[in-house]
Design a protein around this motif. Structure first.
Motif, PDB file in Angstrom:
ATOM      1  N   GLU A  59       0.846  -1.211   0.000  1.00 56.39           N
ATOM      2  CA  GLU A  59       0.000   0.000   0.000  1.00 56.39           C
ATOM      3  C   GLU A  59       0.872   1.248   0.000  1.00 56.39           C
ATOM      4  N   GLU A  60       1.945   1.179   0.793  1.00 57.66           N
ATOM      5  CA  GLU A  60       2.829   2.330   0.929  1.00 57.66           C
ATOM      6  C   GLU A  60       3.657   2.538  -0.348  1.00 57.66           C
ATOM      7  N   VAL A  61       4.135   1.437  -0.936  1.00 54.51           N
ATOM      8  CA  VAL A  61       4.921   1.562  -2.172  1.00 54.51           C
ATOM      9  C   VAL A  61       4.047   2.172  -3.270  1.00 54.51           C
ATOM     10  N   ILE A  62       2.841   1.648  -3.411  1.00 50.89           N
ATOM     11  CA  ILE A  62       1.960   2.128  -4.484  1.00 50.89           C
ATOM     12  C   ILE A  62       1.589   3.602  -4.252  1.00 50.89           C
ATOM     13  N   ARG A  63       1.348   3.943  -2.991  1.00 52.81           N
ATOM     14  CA  ARG A  63       1.050   5.346  -2.683  1.00 52.81           C
ATOM     15  C   ARG A  63       2.230   6.241  -3.065  1.00 52.81           C
ATOM     16  N   ALA A  64       3.446   5.788  -2.708  1.00 52.07           N
ATOM     17  CA  ALA A  64       4.642   6.594  -3.006  1.00 52.07           C
ATOM     18  C   ALA A  64       4.839   6.732  -4.516  1.00 52.07           C
ATOM     19  N   LEU A  65       4.654   5.638  -5.257  1.00 56.50           N
ATOM     20  CA  LEU A  65       4.829   5.722  -6.718  1.00 56.50           C
ATOM     21  C   LEU A  65       3.848   6.737  -7.306  1.00 56.50           C
ATOM     22  N   GLY A  66       2.609   6.682  -6.808  1.00 61.06           N
ATOM     23  CA  GLY A  66       1.606   7.628  -7.297  1.00 61.06           C
ATOM     24  C   GLY A  66       2.037   9.069  -7.038  1.00 61.06           C
ATOM     25  N   GLU A  67       2.563   9.294  -5.841  1.00 59.82           N
ATOM     26  CA  GLU A  67       2.950  10.660  -5.476  1.00 59.82           C
ATOM     27  C   GLU A  67       4.181  11.134  -6.262  1.00 59.82           C
ATOM     28  N   ILE A  68       5.146  10.223  -6.437  1.00 55.71           N
ATOM     29  CA  ILE A  68       6.364  10.602  -7.180  1.00 55.71           C
ATOM     30  C   ILE A  68       6.028  10.819  -8.660  1.00 55.71           C
ATOM     31  N   GLY A  69       5.056  10.032  -9.166  1.00 59.02           N
ATOM     32  CA  GLY A  69       4.705  10.138 -10.579  1.00 59.02           C
ATOM     33  C   GLY A  69       5.291   8.995 -11.399  1.00 59.02           C
ATOM     34  N   ILE A  70       5.568   7.866 -10.742  1.00 59.37           N
ATOM     35  CA  ILE A  70       6.009   6.666 -11.470  1.00 59.37           C
ATOM     36  C   ILE A  70       4.727   5.926 -11.852  1.00 59.37           C
ATOM     37  N   PRO A  71       4.439   5.830 -13.161  1.00 54.48           N
ATOM     38  CA  PRO A  71       3.091   5.397 -13.543  1.00 54.48           C
ATOM     39  C   PRO A  71       2.794   3.917 -13.322  1.00 54.48           C
ATOM     40  N   CYS A  72       3.826   3.078 -13.250  1.00 56.49           N
ATOM     41  CA  CYS A  72       3.571   1.626 -13.190  1.00 56.49           C
ATOM     42  C   CYS A  72       4.262   0.971 -12.004  1.00 56.49           C
ATOM     43  N   TRP A  73       3.686  -0.134 -11.600  1.00 58.62           N
ATOM     44  CA  TRP A  73       4.194  -0.922 -10.473  1.00 58.62           C
ATOM     45  C   TRP A  73       4.403  -2.345 -10.960  1.00 58.62           C
ATOM     46  N   ALA A  74       5.425  -3.012 -10.426  1.00 59.90           N
ATOM     47  CA  ALA A  74       5.682  -4.416 -10.791  1.00 59.90           C
ATOM     48  C   ALA A  74       5.962  -5.185  -9.513  1.00 59.90           C
ATOM     49  N   THR A  75       5.710  -6.490  -9.536  1.00 62.97           N
ATOM     50  CA  THR A  75       5.916  -7.261  -8.302  1.00 62.97           C
ATOM     51  C   THR A  75       6.211  -8.723  -8.579  1.00 62.97           C
ATOM     52  N   HIS A  76       6.966  -9.340  -7.687  1.00 64.87           N
ATOM     53  CA  HIS A  76       7.018 -10.809  -7.642  1.00 64.87           C
ATOM     54  C   HIS A  76       5.760 -11.277  -6.912  1.00 64.87           C
ATOM     55  N   ASP A  77       5.349 -12.489  -7.187  1.00 61.77           N
ATOM     56  CA  ASP A  77       4.214 -13.060  -6.440  1.00 61.77           C
ATOM     57  C   ASP A  77       4.471 -13.016  -4.928  1.00 61.77           C
ATOM     58  N   THR A  78       5.669 -13.454  -4.520  1.00 63.98           N
ATOM     59  CA  THR A  78       5.920 -13.541  -3.071  1.00 63.98           C
ATOM     60  C   THR A  78       6.355 -12.216  -2.433  1.00 63.98           C
ATOM     61  N   VAL A 107      -2.082   4.323 -10.185  1.00 62.53           N
ATOM     62  CA  VAL A 107      -0.904   3.567 -10.637  1.00 62.53           C
ATOM     63  C   VAL A 107      -1.406   2.303 -11.327  1.00 62.53           C
ATOM     64  N   ARG A 108      -0.649   1.813 -12.316  1.00 67.56           N
ATOM     65  CA  ARG A 108      -1.071   0.657 -13.108  1.00 67.56           C
ATOM     66  C   ARG A 108      -0.066  -0.470 -12.872  1.00 67.56           C
ATOM     67  N   CYS A 109      -0.535  -1.701 -12.788  1.00 68.31           N
ATOM     68  CA  CYS A 109       0.392  -2.836 -12.701  1.00 68.31           C
ATOM     69  C   CYS A 109       0.803  -3.201 -14.125  1.00 68.31           C
ATOM     70  N   SER A 110       2.083  -3.033 -14.444  1.00 68.80           N
ATOM     71  CA  SER A 110       2.525  -3.343 -15.815  1.00 68.80           C
ATOM     72  C   SER A 110       3.098  -4.734 -15.922  1.00 68.80           C
ATOM     73  N   MET A 111       3.680  -5.245 -14.826  1.00 69.52           N
ATOM     74  CA  MET A 111       4.421  -6.506 -14.939  1.00 69.52           C
ATOM     75  C   MET A 111       4.313  -7.315 -13.658  1.00 69.52           C
ATOM     76  N   VAL A 112       4.207  -8.622 -13.830  1.00 70.58           N
ATOM     77  CA  VAL A 112       4.280  -9.523 -12.682  1.00 70.58           C
ATOM     78  C   VAL A 112       5.396 -10.530 -12.940  1.00 70.58           C
ATOM     79  N   THR A 113       5.999 -10.998 -11.862  1.00 73.48           N
ATOM     80  CA  THR A 113       7.111 -11.937 -12.026  1.00 73.48           C
ATOM     81  C   THR A 113       7.042 -12.995 -10.943  1.00 73.48           C
ATOM     82  N   CYS A 114       7.534 -14.182 -11.294  1.00 67.56           N
ATOM     83  CA  CYS A 114       7.416 -15.324 -10.390  1.00 67.56           C
ATOM     84  C   CYS A 114       8.746 -15.521  -9.670  1.00 67.56           C
ATOM     85  N   GLU A 115       8.680 -15.567  -8.363  1.00 73.34           N
ATOM     86  CA  GLU A 115       9.909 -15.806  -7.580  1.00 73.34           C
ATOM     87  C   GLU A 115      10.185 -17.302  -7.589  1.00 73.34           C
TER      88      GLU A 115
END
Ligand code: GLO
Ligand code: MG
Ligand code: MG
Length: 410
Positions: A59-78, A107-115
């Motif tokens: 929640e905090e990462v996504i909030r920060a990205l939105g505030e900084i202006g980084i349009p996309c978020w990516a994550t590993h499943d884990t 913010v938009r999720c652009s990529m997901v990755t598997c750990e």
């Protein structure tokens, strides 16, 4: 005079302001840049390192990205779902919470990755001998495809991590590669089904190579090895599989990243790009883009811009352990984005620069030697033109430091 604790953040913030300001969030949002959960939330831990930062929830990462202006978020499943909650109702709840956080922060999720490298189940890789490990890997990869579609992603990235060994002899590499292909095939097949059900395009499945770490020998150590793997005949849907090169991973084996990207582009497989910086033939230190090799970075971006690659650019760097949680938010991420945008803009200036244009045109025109059979004549006809190679390199340096805009010798 010691700087009291309550004076430190104001000092850091004041010096950040003094160092020239920054792009606005609206400008930053025009670029296809993603901020990975694992990079922002990296606590500074490693084999010899205890963490230096507090955990940061999504929640905090996504909030920060939105505030900084980084349009996309990516994550590993884990990164966001504990291993034992994957593929359970708990996963459904967490993914719904992620969806809501993305929405409310623009913010938009652009990529997901598997750990497939951290959990002990992958000690012998995701393509281990035991069939149950491989079945589990296939389920994990397919599950990431489901998460990706649910969150609206268009890319899935796979860094195979432990696909290799510490000591050779126990496994047959050809067999391991066949089993590894089975996992990628399972992800693509699942994707075809889910994309159809949801009326979406299939994801772009991108392989990421790293020459060493976390095991001593890696079976697919370079982007070129992965290109060969994609066209080996082992994949049932090679057209769905491309590359996610990482800048520093190419430097780690001593390559010119720009040449590696060129090879991937020629194969039509440059689909996603992890951006960071570091030193050649060394560890994966994942420093912020442009902090070590700005001229090399400028050259990389000139190549990408001139071939119309526009992203995604994934900020796969690790804020240094000396940076605090406040620093990650105020310095690490915003300055990484701003250096990238600046270098991207400078690359545009270099492409349009009249000196470089005339010089490259002249080199391509050649000296016009008659008698194509005489090596000496051909060389003599071109000899003075060839000095332009070095002049172009000097001009690129000038453009990098803004000298073409009026800074003068004197
Ligand atoms: C590690 C990799 C890693 C991958 C990530 C995405 O060295 O760079 O961060 O990019 O797992 O698959
Ligand atoms: Mg990476
Ligand atoms: Mg790296």
């Amino acid at each position: 005079m010691p700087i009291a604790r309550d004076q430190q953040i104001p000092l850091v913030d004041r010096l950040s302001e003094l160092s020239g300001g920054s792009y606005s969030p609206d400008v930053r949002r025009k670029y296809f840049i993603s901020g990975p959960q694992w990079a922002y939330a990296y606590e500074g831990h490693a084999l010899f390192h205890a963490p230096t930062r507090e955990p940061v929830p999504f929640e905090e990462v996504i909030r920060a990205l939105g505030e900084i202006g980084i349009p996309c978020w990516a994550t590993h499943d884990t990164d966001v779902i504990p291993t034992n909650d994957l593929m359970t109702d708990r996963q459904t709840e967490i993914v719904a919470r992620i969806g809501a956080a993305l929405k409310s922060n623009g913010v938009r999720c652009s990529m997901v990755t598997c750990e497939t490298f951290h959990h002990p189940v992958f000690a012998a890789s995701s393509a281990a001998e035991a069939p149950e490990v491989r079945e589990y890997s296939a389920r994990r990869l397919s599950n990431v495809v489901d998460i990706g579609h649910e969150l609206g992603a268009n890319f899935a990235v796979y860094w195979p991590g432990t696909l290799g060994y510490m000591i050779q002899g126990a496994i047959d590499e050809t067999q391991t590669l066949r089993w590894f292909a089975d996992g990628i095939n399972a992800a693509c097949e699942r994707d075809i089904i889910v994309a159809k059900e949801r009326g979406r395009d299939t994801l772009k499945h991108c392989l990421e190579a790293k020459p060493f770490e976390p095991v001593s020998q890696i079976i697919l150590p370079t982007s070129d090895a992965m290109l060969a793997f994609i066209s080996s005949g082992l994949l049932t849907h090679p057209e769905m599989v491309g590359l996610n090169p990482e800048y520093l991973h190419e430097l780690m084996w001593g390559a010119a990243c720009r040449a590696a990207l060129a090879r991937a582009m020629l194969c039509g497989k440059l689909w996603h790009f992890d951006i960071n910086d570091g030193y050649p033939l060394k560890h994966d230190v994942d420093l912020g883009v442009g902090l070590v090799n700005p001229l090399d970075w400028l050259n990389v971006l000139i190549l990408l811009r001139s071939h119309n690659y526009e992203g995604p650019f994934n900020l796969d760097f690790k804020p240094p352990r000396t940076t605090s949680n406040h620093g990650v938010f105020k310095i690490s991420f915003p300055t990484a984005v701003d250096r990238f945008i600046t270098l991207w803009e400078i690359a545009g200036e270099a492409i349009d620069d009249p000196v470089i244009k005339q010089a490259t045109d002249a080199l391509k025109a050649g000296g016009g030697a008659s008698g194509a059979d005489s090596a000496d004549d051909i060389f003599a006809a071109n000899r003075e033109l060839l000095s332009l190679h070095e002049l172009i390199a000097h001009r690129l340096f000038q453009i990098l430091i803004g000298q073409h805009k009026g800074r003068i010798f004197g």
